[in-house]
Design an enzyme around this catalytic site. Sequence first.
Site, PDB file in Angstrom:
ATOM      1  N   SER A  15       0.837  -1.209   0.000  1.00  0.00           N
ATOM      2  CA  SER A  15       0.000   0.000   0.000  1.00  0.00           C
ATOM      3  C   SER A  15       0.870   1.257   0.000  1.00  0.00           C
ATOM      4  CB  SER A  15      -0.905   0.006   1.240  1.00  0.00           C
ATOM      5  OG  SER A  15      -1.533   1.267   1.338  1.00  0.00           O
ATOM      6  N   LYS A  66     -14.149  -3.482   2.239  1.00  0.00           N
ATOM      7  CA  LYS A  66     -14.889  -2.223   2.098  1.00  0.00           C
ATOM      8  C   LYS A  66     -16.396  -2.328   2.359  1.00  0.00           C
ATOM      9  CE  LYS A  66     -11.742   0.119  -1.068  1.00  0.00           C
ATOM     10  NZ  LYS A  66     -11.639   0.969  -2.266  1.00  0.00           N
ATOM     11  N   GLY A 126     -17.912  -0.612 -17.417  1.00  0.00           N
ATOM     12  CA  GLY A 126     -17.858  -1.463 -16.225  1.00  0.00           C
ATOM     13  C   GLY A 126     -19.025  -1.175 -15.294  1.00  0.00           C
ATOM     14  N   ASN A 150     -21.328  -2.375 -19.995  1.00  0.00           N
ATOM     15  CA  ASN A 150     -20.712  -3.461 -19.217  1.00  0.00           C
ATOM     16  C   ASN A 150     -20.927  -4.796 -19.930  1.00  0.00           C
ATOM     17  OD1 ASN A 150     -19.344  -4.373 -16.811  1.00  0.00           O
ATOM     18  ND2 ASN A 150     -21.262  -5.351 -16.222  1.00  0.00           N
ATOM     19  N   ARG A 151     -19.959  -5.687 -19.774  1.00  0.00           N
ATOM     20  CA  ARG A 151     -20.068  -7.014 -20.392  1.00  0.00           C
ATOM     21  C   ARG A 151     -21.384  -7.673 -19.974  1.00  0.00           C
ATOM     22  NH1 ARG A 151     -15.673 -11.312 -18.475  1.00  0.00           N
ATOM     23  NH2 ARG A 151     -16.586 -10.714 -16.490  1.00  0.00           N
ATOM     24  N   LYS A 155     -25.989  -6.403 -14.660  1.00  0.00           N
ATOM     25  CA  LYS A 155     -25.303  -5.679 -13.575  1.00  0.00           C
ATOM     26  C   LYS A 155     -25.350  -4.175 -13.804  1.00  0.00           C
ATOM     27  CE  LYS A 155     -21.284  -7.132 -11.788  1.00  0.00           C
ATOM     28  NZ  LYS A 155     -19.968  -7.853 -11.826  1.00  0.00           N
ATOM     29  N   GLN A 248      -8.717  10.379  -3.351  1.00  0.00           N
ATOM     30  CA  GLN A 248      -9.429   9.686  -2.259  1.00  0.00           C
ATOM     31  C   GLN A 248      -8.651   9.866  -0.967  1.00  0.00           C
ATOM     32  OE1 GLN A 248      -8.435   6.790  -0.401  1.00  0.00           O
ATOM     33  NE2 GLN A 248      -6.500   6.680  -1.528  1.00  0.00           N
TER      34      GLN A 248
HETATM   35  P1  ATR Z   1     -14.204  -3.534  -8.755  1.00  0.00           P
HETATM   36  O1  ATR Z   1     -14.748  -3.574  -7.369  1.00  0.00           O
HETATM   37  O2  ATR Z   1     -12.721  -3.321  -8.843  1.00  0.00           O
HETATM   38  O3  ATR Z   1     -14.957  -2.588  -9.636  1.00  0.00           O
HETATM   39  P2  ATR Z   1     -15.660  -5.862  -9.610  1.00  0.00           P
HETATM   40  O4  ATR Z   1     -16.766  -5.443  -8.738  1.00  0.00           O
HETATM   41  O5  ATR Z   1     -15.240  -7.284  -9.611  1.00  0.00           O
HETATM   42  O6  ATR Z   1     -14.351  -5.015  -9.323  1.00  0.00           O
HETATM   43  O7  ATR Z   1     -16.034  -5.424 -11.121  1.00  0.00           O
HETATM   44  C1  ATR Z   1     -15.249  -5.743 -12.184  1.00  0.00           C
HETATM   45  C2  ATR Z   1     -15.781  -5.076 -13.465  1.00  0.00           C
HETATM   46  O8  ATR Z   1     -14.868  -5.398 -14.525  1.00  0.00           O
HETATM   47  C3  ATR Z   1     -17.139  -5.550 -13.920  1.00  0.00           C
HETATM   48  O9  ATR Z   1     -17.765  -4.517 -14.649  1.00  0.00           O
HETATM   49  C4  ATR Z   1     -16.759  -6.711 -14.850  1.00  0.00           C
HETATM   50  O10 ATR Z   1     -17.719  -7.020 -15.826  1.00  0.00           O
HETATM   51  P3  ATR Z   1     -18.928  -8.063 -15.521  1.00  0.00           P
HETATM   52  O11 ATR Z   1     -19.943  -7.322 -14.716  1.00  0.00           O
HETATM   53  O12 ATR Z   1     -19.420  -8.478 -16.841  1.00  0.00           O
HETATM   54  O13 ATR Z   1     -18.303  -9.215 -14.727  1.00  0.00           O
HETATM   55  C5  ATR Z   1     -15.568  -6.128 -15.532  1.00  0.00           C
HETATM   56  N1  ATR Z   1     -14.670  -7.153 -16.068  1.00  0.00           N
HETATM   57  C6  ATR Z   1     -13.704  -7.819 -15.402  1.00  0.00           C
HETATM   58  N2  ATR Z   1     -13.063  -8.680 -16.220  1.00  0.00           N
HETATM   59  C7  ATR Z   1     -13.637  -8.530 -17.450  1.00  0.00           C
HETATM   60  C8  ATR Z   1     -13.403  -9.120 -18.751  1.00  0.00           C
HETATM   61  N3  ATR Z   1     -12.454 -10.020 -18.944  1.00  0.00           N
HETATM   62  N4  ATR Z   1     -14.188  -8.687 -19.773  1.00  0.00           N
HETATM   63  C9  ATR Z   1     -15.152  -7.766 -19.589  1.00  0.00           C
HETATM   64  N5  ATR Z   1     -15.421  -7.191 -18.403  1.00  0.00           N
HETATM   65  C10 ATR Z   1     -14.680  -7.558 -17.351  1.00  0.00           C
END
Ligand code: ATR
Length: 276
Positions: A15, A66, A126, A150-151, A155, A248
């Site tokens: 950190s 968190k 995302g 988002n993928r 969500k 932050q």
């Molecule tokens: P954080 O708290 O860091 O935001 P998280 O809550 O796990 O982490 O969220 C990860 C984000 O990255 C999500 O939007 C995830 O997409 P999904 O909702 O479809 O899972 C996205 N993400 C992570 N790996 C991915 C990948 N290989 N391709 C597309 N989206 C990805």
Amino acid sequence: MKKLFGVMGDPIAHSMSPAMHNDLFSLYDIDAVYLPFHVMQGDLETAVKGLKAIGASGFNVTIPHKTEIMSFLDKIDPLAEAIGAVNTVKNENGHLIGYNTDGPGFVKGLESVIADLESRSALIIGAGGAARAIYFSLAQAGIHSIDLYNRTQLKAEELISSCPYKVQSKLLDRETAERDLAAYQLIIQTTSIGMFPDIDSTPLSMANINCDALVSDIIYNPSQTKLLKEASGKGAMIQNGIEMFVFQGALAFEKWTGIFPDTNRMRANVLRHLGG
Ligand code: ATR
């Protein structure tokens, strides 16, 4: 008596927060120390009770704590409650108050380089925890609109519908987001795609970006993700995740001390730690 601050997480050894906050304590002549605390899942409640019992003045909370931390606090700020995550705790006369400075820190980092946030149309890539903090904070700050790609569409839908602050918003599929990219003056990348060692990946093509746009990626390793390189190549302004991290921390420091610190100095400190 010397005041105690710290950050709880797992892992925590790397950190950058202790160096950043200890430097500020010495800059502002505050008799305090900020330490890293390695707290594993399952030990959080004991750790919080311990810090409260010994009268720690405040602490940060990072991965993986968190959300769970919220059950062990006396009061939670409404924005942190809505986001569902706390990264900063202040001890006010024996009462632990939880805040989220990640989202507001991101917004403050944007405001340090753009003056007209209210008139901007943003696209967030995302829909995870980081996207949620940023989306809710931008909505609270009164931004014109925030669209989401988002993928997993479900969500993104859930994120938009759970935001307590009113903001124009629509959900995009990848094809539409890439085709209509020029409509956005602000593009915010919140996924882990492009992070070391996955440096050749990008969640969205920047081919159609407007050269007046600002593109912000919350990743800081590498300092320029493939997405930022593409955007910069098209003439757009870019920002990496160091800004969110610095701001932050600045907002947490302000909650604890009443002083909004020198963010240029904080950034220089972080860059030194990252090796330039
Ligand atoms: P954080 O708290 O860091 O935001 P998280 O809550 O796990 O982490 O969220 C990860 C984000 O990255 C999500 O939007 C995830 O997409 P999904 O909702 O479809 O899972 C996205 N993400 C992570 N790996 C991915 C990948 N290989 N391709 C597309 N989206 C990805």
